[in-house]
Design an enzyme around this catalytic site. Structure first.
Site, PDB file in Angstrom:
ATOM      1  N   ASP A  42     -60.839  38.471  13.878  1.00  0.00           N
ATOM      2  CA  ASP A  42     -59.513  38.692  14.476  1.00  0.00           C
ATOM      3  C   ASP A  42     -59.612  38.516  15.979  1.00  0.00           C
ATOM      4  O   ASP A  42     -60.036  39.424  16.688  1.00  0.00           O
ATOM      5  CB  ASP A  42     -59.010  40.099  14.135  1.00  0.00           C
ATOM      6  CG  ASP A  42     -58.583  40.204  12.689  1.00  0.00           C
ATOM      7  OD1 ASP A  42     -59.051  41.114  11.992  1.00  0.00           O
ATOM      8  OD2 ASP A  42     -57.799  39.345  12.254  1.00  0.00           O
ATOM      9  N   ASP A 182     -52.761  39.359   5.003  1.00  0.00           N
ATOM     10  CA  ASP A 182     -53.578  40.102   5.957  1.00  0.00           C
ATOM     11  C   ASP A 182     -52.777  41.291   6.490  1.00  0.00           C
ATOM     12  O   ASP A 182     -51.708  41.107   7.070  1.00  0.00           O
ATOM     13  CB  ASP A 182     -53.950  39.164   7.117  1.00  0.00           C
ATOM     14  CG  ASP A 182     -54.809  39.821   8.156  1.00  0.00           C
ATOM     15  OD1 ASP A 182     -55.233  39.114   9.083  1.00  0.00           O
ATOM     16  OD2 ASP A 182     -55.056  41.035   8.060  1.00  0.00           O
TER      17      ASP A 182
HETATM   18  C1  DX5 Z   1     -54.598  42.927  12.585  1.00  0.00           C
HETATM   19  C2  DX5 Z   1     -55.602  42.075  11.862  1.00  0.00           C
HETATM   20  C3  DX5 Z   1     -55.971  42.554  10.473  1.00  0.00           C
HETATM   21  C4  DX5 Z   1     -56.588  43.870  10.418  1.00  0.00           C
HETATM   22  C5  DX5 Z   1     -56.979  44.174   9.003  1.00  0.00           C
HETATM   23  O1  DX5 Z   1     -53.892  42.140  13.516  1.00  0.00           O
HETATM   24  O2  DX5 Z   1     -55.087  40.764  11.681  1.00  0.00           O
HETATM   25  O3  DX5 Z   1     -56.916  41.629   9.936  1.00  0.00           O
HETATM   26  O4  DX5 Z   1     -57.644  44.023  11.208  1.00  0.00           O
HETATM   27  O5  DX5 Z   1     -56.020  45.015   8.608  1.00  0.00           O
HETATM   28  P1  DX5 Z   1     -56.325  46.259   7.641  1.00  0.00           P
HETATM   29  O6  DX5 Z   1     -57.265  47.181   8.355  1.00  0.00           O
HETATM   30  O7  DX5 Z   1     -54.968  46.814   7.413  1.00  0.00           O
HETATM   31  O8  DX5 Z   1     -56.966  45.673   6.417  1.00  0.00           O
END
Ligand code: DX5
Length: 233
Positions: A42, A182
């Site tokens: 990310d 995501d």
């Molecule tokens: C947030 C990111 C996500 C996050 C994952 O902008 O794109 O990939 O880190 O989300 P969770 O922790 O909800 O799986």
């Protein structure tokens, strides 16, 4: 669930955002041992989203530690400026936010010219029409099921009709394109997202908070997604 000619493989793509940043190489190895299919980085610039994360050199340092595909989720303004650096760092798939550039078609061509696979990410309010004229350049579309910037946010089930509409467009055109989701993906949400049409599932918090460890979390999410895809959930 739209009728697929053949269901696309379920792929588990962990976000390393919740990982221990003091040992990211080891964290990537742990994810590989846990059975994930790829790793999502990310990338945030503090402008497109109110958070700042990985430069290309951090990813390059982790590259030798695993054999998995790295995908760079560029949550950055003007992705054209840096995208080649992420390819050089070892990312084989680059995800460009439709909202982050005025020249999306040209930017995707830049990704492919750099030798990487190309994907577009759509924030919750962005309609799928934003990608309809660039589907020929894409290997994947990422439908955000949270507003990007931070992990641990609640899943937006209101995105499921958007997933289904996109899957229908891809099927009607006979295109070989994955759909990724995501944000907020975990044991209670992965079935809805998969049944709606997603086949690549990004999870961060749900993997790292499983008391039985990463291996259990990955296997559990995969089993739930495969059951949902088969219409058994
Ligand atoms: C947030 C990111 C996500 C996050 C994952 O902008 O794109 O990939 O880190 O989300 P969770 O922790 O909800 O799986």
């Amino acid at each position: 669930m739209p009728t697929d000619a053949a269901p696309r493989p379920i792929l588990i793509a962990p976000s390393v955002l919740p990982a221990d940043f003091s040992k990211l190489g080891e964290e990537c190895q742990a994810l590989e041992e846990a059975g994930v299919d790829r790793i999502q980085w990310d990338v945030m610039d503090g402008q497109f989203v109110p958070n700042l994360t990985f430069g290309p050199d951090v990813i390059a340092a982790c590259r030798p530690h695993v054999d998995l595909l790295f995908e760079a989720h560029l949550m950055v303004n003007t992705p054209e400026v840096l995208l080649e650096r992420y390819v050089e760092a070892g990312c084989g798939l680059i995800i460009i936010h439709a909202e982050s550039t005025i020249h999306l078609h040209r930017c995707l061509g830049q990704v492919r010219d750099a030798g990487a696979r190309a994907a577009v990410a759509l924030n919750p309010s962005t309609p799928i029409e934003q990608v309809e004229n660039v589907l020929d350049l894409l290997d994947m579309v990422l439908i955000m099921t949270i507003n990007p910037g931070f992990g641990g946010q609640p899943y937006l089930p209101s995105m499921e009709p958007k997933l289904t509409a996109l899957r229908r467009v891809i099927l009607e055109r006979g295109l070989d394109i994955d759909i990724e989701v995501d944000g907020g993906i975990g044991p209670t949400t992965i079935s809805g997202a998969t049944a709606a049409g997603a086949n690549v599932l990004v999870a961060g918090s749900a993997l790292y908070r499983d008391p039985q460890g990463l291996g259990h979390a990955v296997a559990d999410l995969r089993a739930r997604a495969e059951a949902a895809q088969a219409g058994q959930s």
